[in-house]
Design a protein around this motif. Sequence first.
Motif, PDB file in Angstrom:
ATOM      1  N   SER A   1      41.765  14.076 -18.087  1.00 41.37           N
ATOM      2  CA  SER A   1      42.385  15.205 -18.539  1.00 41.37           C
ATOM      3  C   SER A   1      43.878  15.163 -18.627  1.00 41.37           C
ATOM      4  N   LYS A   2      44.416  14.464 -17.784  1.00 40.21           N
ATOM      5  CA  LYS A   2      46.038  14.272 -17.957  1.00 40.21           C
ATOM      6  C   LYS A   2      46.200  13.473 -19.431  1.00 40.21           C
ATOM      7  N   ARG A   3      45.560  12.641 -19.585  1.00 38.91           N
ATOM      8  CA  ARG A   3      45.376  12.094 -21.090  1.00 38.91           C
ATOM      9  C   ARG A   3      44.968  13.009 -22.244  1.00 38.91           C
ATOM     10  N   GLU A   4      44.339  13.788 -22.078  1.00 39.23           N
ATOM     11  CA  GLU A   4      43.881  14.725 -23.146  1.00 39.23           C
ATOM     12  C   GLU A   4      45.085  15.701 -23.267  1.00 39.23           C
ATOM     13  N   ALA A   5      45.580  16.296 -21.921  1.00 39.52           N
ATOM     14  CA  ALA A   5      46.564  17.109 -22.054  1.00 39.52           C
ATOM     15  C   ALA A   5      47.852  16.825 -22.549  1.00 39.52           C
ATOM     16  N   SER A   6      48.143  15.294 -22.315  1.00 41.61           N
ATOM     17  CA  SER A   6      49.347  14.701 -22.825  1.00 41.61           C
ATOM     18  C   SER A   6      49.045  14.531 -24.623  1.00 41.61           C
ATOM     19  N   ARG A   7      47.984  14.302 -25.100  1.00 43.32           N
ATOM     20  CA  ARG A   7      47.823  14.495 -26.442  1.00 43.32           C
ATOM     21  C   ARG A   7      47.984  15.827 -27.173  1.00 43.32           C
ATOM     22  N   LEU A   8      47.596  16.813 -26.418  1.00 42.62           N
ATOM     23  CA  LEU A   8      47.635  18.241 -26.749  1.00 42.62           C
ATOM     24  C   LEU A   8      49.249  18.758 -26.693  1.00 42.62           C
ATOM     25  N   ASP A   9      49.888  18.168 -25.963  1.00 37.64           N
ATOM     26  CA  ASP A   9      51.488  18.570 -25.622  1.00 37.64           C
ATOM     27  C   ASP A   9      52.122  17.914 -26.887  1.00 37.64           C
ATOM     28  N   LYS A  10      51.608  16.421 -27.287  1.00 39.07           N
ATOM     29  CA  LYS A  10      52.378  16.024 -28.482  1.00 39.07           C
ATOM     30  C   LYS A  10      52.167  16.836 -29.616  1.00 39.07           C
TER      31      LYS A  10
END
Length: 516
Positions: free
Chosen positions: A190-199
């Motif tokens: 989830s953290k990884r997905e959230a990081s990609r979404l933030d980018k």
Amino acid sequence: MASDGARKQFWKRSNSKVPGSIQHVYGAQHPPFDPLLHGALLKAAPKVPTTPVRAKRVSTFQEFESNTSDAWDAGEDDDELLAMAAESLNTEVVMETAHRVLRDHSQRRGQPALQEAPGPEQRLKPEAEPPSAPGDLRLVKSVSESHTSRPAESAGDAVPLQRSQSLPHSATVALGGTSDPSTLSSSALSKREASRLDKFQQLLAGPNTDLEELRKLSWSGIPKPVRPITWKLLSGYLPANVDRRPSTLQRKQKEYFAFIEHYYDSRNDEVHQDTYRQIHIDIPRMSPEALILQPKVMEIFERILFIWAIRHPASGYVQGINDLVTPFFVVFICEHIEAEDVDAVDVSSVPEDVLRNIEADTYWCMSKLLDGIQDNYTFAQPGIQMKVKMLEELVSRIDEQVHRHLDQHEVRYLQFAFRWMNNLLMRELPLRCTIRLWDTYQSEPEGFSHFHLYVCAAFLTRWRKEILEERDFQELLLFLQNLPTAHWDDEDVSLLLADAYRLKFAFADAPNHYKK
């Protein structure tokens, strides 16, 4: 506690070369990297010159070995640094960690069949990122080769990707350098997905979106919340300038409904009756049925396809174009509804004015796609015939055994690959996989025409084991027309794309390189 002199001698003996001892692994770090030591070593480490030095050409491996075998021998200047760092180590912790690593390793080697496969929530979804430099091709090749070389599995028995299969760097960093994906928690993903979404959100929030950067970021998949706006930008429907987007949307939507008002009533005219009748017949045959058979959706698709056919008389409506409407429509409508399963989207709760805007956006984005592959649908469909011929030539180079097997059993590529080109693999993959595939197609130069060829080649060779096992023309053709992809997910598509990128890298700029 041992004296500093004794400690120096210990480190010298540890790093000296002993005949018959284990040789260093080229490309590894020696001593092994330890985060606990990193801070101490980094402070005192001498500055490394940044100017590249041209290496002397080595003619033999023996010369290479003799030149590099002492590359990691600790010099006199390093002894004190290593000794100082060693003081901060807890011997009991070090020994316990070493024993645990050896024990786990021996258990894996001795009892591979007893390991339990991690559950779906523990599997790591790989990103098939396009390498930015030729050297990065090794990453793509290692992913694709490990996928194609593993034993054939049933559709539901996907093997989780292991670290030895060279996960992309972005995935490793996002997961904090965890060495075993099977131990990852859903929160890490989830953290990884959230990081990609933030980018994506940061890139899209600027006054002018950098489309080249957006393509690079989109190659490995687009997060669902930003997929509608990203698709509109990558397809060329919306401008990069944020301030111009509202007026562009309003103008294009108004233009589309002017077409409806001007042309749609002519569907009953004798000159257009055949076109409209064929559209009306084809739409209920599309998938997913749960979406297509909704009356509102059927009406929307009929209008989109009829208007496109009227405005493009060089090709008109051809079976196969109807399938290309669905991904755009589903992506754009999912912005306004909560749908866990894209195959079961319900439009009944969407307001009429929102549906009208989605219809116009779908029309324009589909038109942009078809502009790049229109020769697929002109008279005699020369574009598709040419691509099928290119696919046959490509497969004969990359997997001669499969090519010869198909030829020996008189299976012609047109018999199965025509549909792959005509429908862009939409009939071969679940809709969720098609949407993920199109994320990459829209970020690739000529993705729907040029890159699609390499995806089809990778897709065919993905089934080489099953193809070679079939010894009958009818069974071969039935298999190729009904491939077992119902349970595919993003991981399968990412591996397929990685393999396709490897093929493109090897063949695109050297079409005659592998000819005999």
